[in-house]
Design an enzyme around this catalytic site. Structure first.
Site, PDB file in Angstrom:
ATOM      1  N   ASP A  46     -30.003   5.685  33.781  1.00  0.00           N
ATOM      2  CA  ASP A  46     -28.504   5.664  33.773  1.00  0.00           C
ATOM      3  C   ASP A  46     -28.149   7.182  34.103  1.00  0.00           C
ATOM      4  OD1 ASP A  46     -27.903   3.072  34.592  1.00  0.00           O
ATOM      5  OD2 ASP A  46     -26.943   3.144  32.268  1.00  0.00           O
ATOM      6  N   LYS A  93     -18.852   3.362  32.498  1.00  0.00           N
ATOM      7  CA  LYS A  93     -18.886   3.060  33.884  1.00  0.00           C
ATOM      8  C   LYS A  93     -18.929   1.527  34.064  1.00  0.00           C
ATOM      9  CE  LYS A  93     -23.640   1.648  33.859  1.00  0.00           C
ATOM     10  NZ  LYS A  93     -24.075   0.875  34.409  1.00  0.00           N
TER      11      LYS A  93
HETATM   12  O1  C5P Z   1     -34.298   3.483  32.228  1.00  0.00           O
HETATM   13  P1  C5P Z   1     -33.846   2.251  30.870  1.00  0.00           P
HETATM   14  O2  C5P Z   1     -34.773   3.111  29.153  1.00  0.00           O
HETATM   15  O3  C5P Z   1     -32.481   2.670  30.797  1.00  0.00           O
HETATM   16  O4  C5P Z   1     -34.797   1.751  30.711  1.00  0.00           O
HETATM   17  C1  C5P Z   1     -34.592   0.369  30.463  1.00  0.00           C
HETATM   18  C2  C5P Z   1     -35.011  -0.484  31.079  1.00  0.00           C
HETATM   19  O5  C5P Z   1     -34.744  -1.401  31.684  1.00  0.00           O
HETATM   20  C3  C5P Z   1     -37.001  -0.044  31.374  1.00  0.00           C
HETATM   21  O6  C5P Z   1     -38.036  -0.022  30.393  1.00  0.00           O
HETATM   22  C4  C5P Z   1     -37.096  -0.763  32.831  1.00  0.00           C
HETATM   23  O7  C5P Z   1     -38.050  -2.716  31.647  1.00  0.00           O
HETATM   24  C5  C5P Z   1     -36.026  -1.568  32.862  1.00  0.00           C
HETATM   25  N1  C5P Z   1     -35.017  -1.267  34.287  1.00  0.00           N
HETATM   26  C6  C5P Z   1     -35.631  -0.977  35.742  1.00  0.00           C
HETATM   27  N2  C5P Z   1     -35.273  -1.037  36.664  1.00  0.00           N
HETATM   28  C7  C5P Z   1     -34.282   0.243  35.923  1.00  0.00           C
HETATM   29  C8  C5P Z   1     -34.545   0.536  35.112  1.00  0.00           C
HETATM   30  C9  C5P Z   1     -34.606   0.189  33.860  1.00  0.00           C
HETATM   31  O8  C5P Z   1     -36.863  -2.553  35.540  1.00  0.00           O
HETATM   32  N3  C5P Z   1     -34.047   1.187  37.498  1.00  0.00           N
END
Ligand code: C5P
Length: 286
Positions: A135, A8
């Site tokens: 995601d 994506k």
């Molecule tokens: O959900 P995921 O593991 O992909 O997110 C990784 C990190 O990215 C989270 O721990 C956070 O620090 C940051 N993040 C965020 N806001 C989001 C998505 C991710 O701050 N909407």
């Protein structure tokens, strides 16, 4: 059982603020690409294995494909450890904001469920997707889609008309927490949002990314690459996700190829692909 796990880009990404849980409130429009990994699932007796020839792909519990297997297995009420084998042909560059790991994770939820005949409902699969990462739910939907909340609440949009896409890869990576932390720092310093100024707010497919300015500030080569895409005739260009990949949209294949040559002549790694519709990139859920 063979599934394509499509990459994506984020056509736009607005950071609305820091949430009490440490995540950031987002409003983003995701767009699937033709570029995809291929996952081949096979039944196996009492063993579990991920096979992948690409360097840097974890073959253990760190891989979302493995975590997806556990989630499906236990959600279906099975005991012991999951058994199965999956071969991953990796084409999506890792950690570039193209969602490669998340796309594989979503395809694995559907793949294991079909392989094992566990018949989880779509809402169960969506719940498991959120647990794999913010995601991941998008990849169950695919095509063009609006993402809210942490990016995990996804609303399908009518497919955007097709474009050619040039992906350009800066020589550095950006981790997702890092990009969001830089946004926090810059927002604090400016006393306002760290986002880019004027956004055409009525166009759902407008191209911009609030994380691009904070990342460019720390990595000026990103701005250079972005300028080359503009110079090469892109209809629009921006960083995708938390970076560091930059994309340019083009109406015609020849225009995309010539911009890609311009970037390659300056020593940048590129890849040319197309946008993909929900039907082309989806996992057959809806
Ligand atoms: O959900 P995921 O593991 O992909 O997110 C990784 C990190 O990215 C989270 O721990 C956070 O620090 C940051 N993040 C965020 N806001 C989001 C998505 C991710 O701050 N909407």
């Amino acid at each position: 059982m063979i599934l394509g796990a499509h990459a994506k880009i984020n056509l736009n990404l607005e950071v609305l603020g820091l949430r009490p849980d440490g995540y950031h409130e987002l409003k983003t429009v995701f767009q699937s690409l033709a570029l995809h990994d291929t996952l081949r699932f096979e039944l196996a007796d009492e063993t579990f294995a991920i096979v992948c020839a690409s360097p840097g792909v974890p073959l253990d519990e760190r891989n979302l494909v493995w975590q997806a297997a556990r989630l499906v297995w236990y959600a279906a009420g099975r005991s012991g450890e999951p058994a199965g084998r999956v071969r991953i042909t990796k084409r999506i560059p890792a950690q570039g904001g193209l969602g490669g790991g998340s796309a594989d994770g979503a395809a694995a939820l559907v793949g294991w469920d079909r392989l094992w005949g566990t018949s989880l409902s779509e809402s169960q699969l969506r719940e498991l997707a959120v647990r794999l990462g913010a995601d991941v739910p998008f990849f169950l939907c695919a095509g063009s889609a609006l993402g809210l909340n942490r990016g995990d609440v996804v609303y399908p949009l009518v497919d955007r008309p097709a474009s050619w896409v040039v992906l350009a890869f800066p020589p550095f990576g950006v981790s997702t927490p890092e990009a969001f932390r830089w946004w926090d720092e810059d927002a604090g310093r400016a006393g306002t949002t760290a986002g880019s100024g004027d956004r055409p707010s009525r166009d759902p497919f407008a191209v911009f990314n609030d994380l691009e300015a904070p990342v460019s500030r720390r990595h000026p080569t990103l701005g250079e690459i972005r300028a080359l895409l503009d110079q090469g005739g892109a209809d629009a260009a921006a960083m995708t996700g938390s970076g560091s990949t930059v994309f340019g949209l083009f109406g015609a294949e020849e225009a995309a190829l010539s911009a890609s040559r311009l970037l390659a002549a300056r020593g940048w790694r590129t890849l040319v692909t197309r946008t993909a519709t929900r039907r082309q990139a989806g996992l057959g859920l809806r």
